[in-house]
Design an enzyme around this catalytic site. Sequence first.
Site: not given
Length: 102
Positions: A8-9
């Site tokens: 994810c980020a």
Amino acid sequence: MTRILLFCAAGMSTSMLVSKMKKAANDLGVDVSIEAYPESEMSKRVDEADVVLLGPQVKFVLPKAKSIFEPKGIPVEVINTMDYGMMNGEKVLKRALEISKK
């Protein structure tokens, strides 16, 4: 054992989902390893994965992820937005196991 990597980020929101997936795996008696990392580490983690899942917030890196993992036979998929939002660890785990068998 199936090794599932989530990207994810920053690796934080996905870590909550990882906890729920690990609990589901334990409840179902499934032998898995599940870890979350920031998407910037994808290239470093190729040898650690059997399945790769991307958080919906980084679905724009899907082409990059596929170019890194698919040549090694590792399936890549974006986590269903609803399952991610609801933190449905069991459903995400089952989907990861399903695509790992393709």
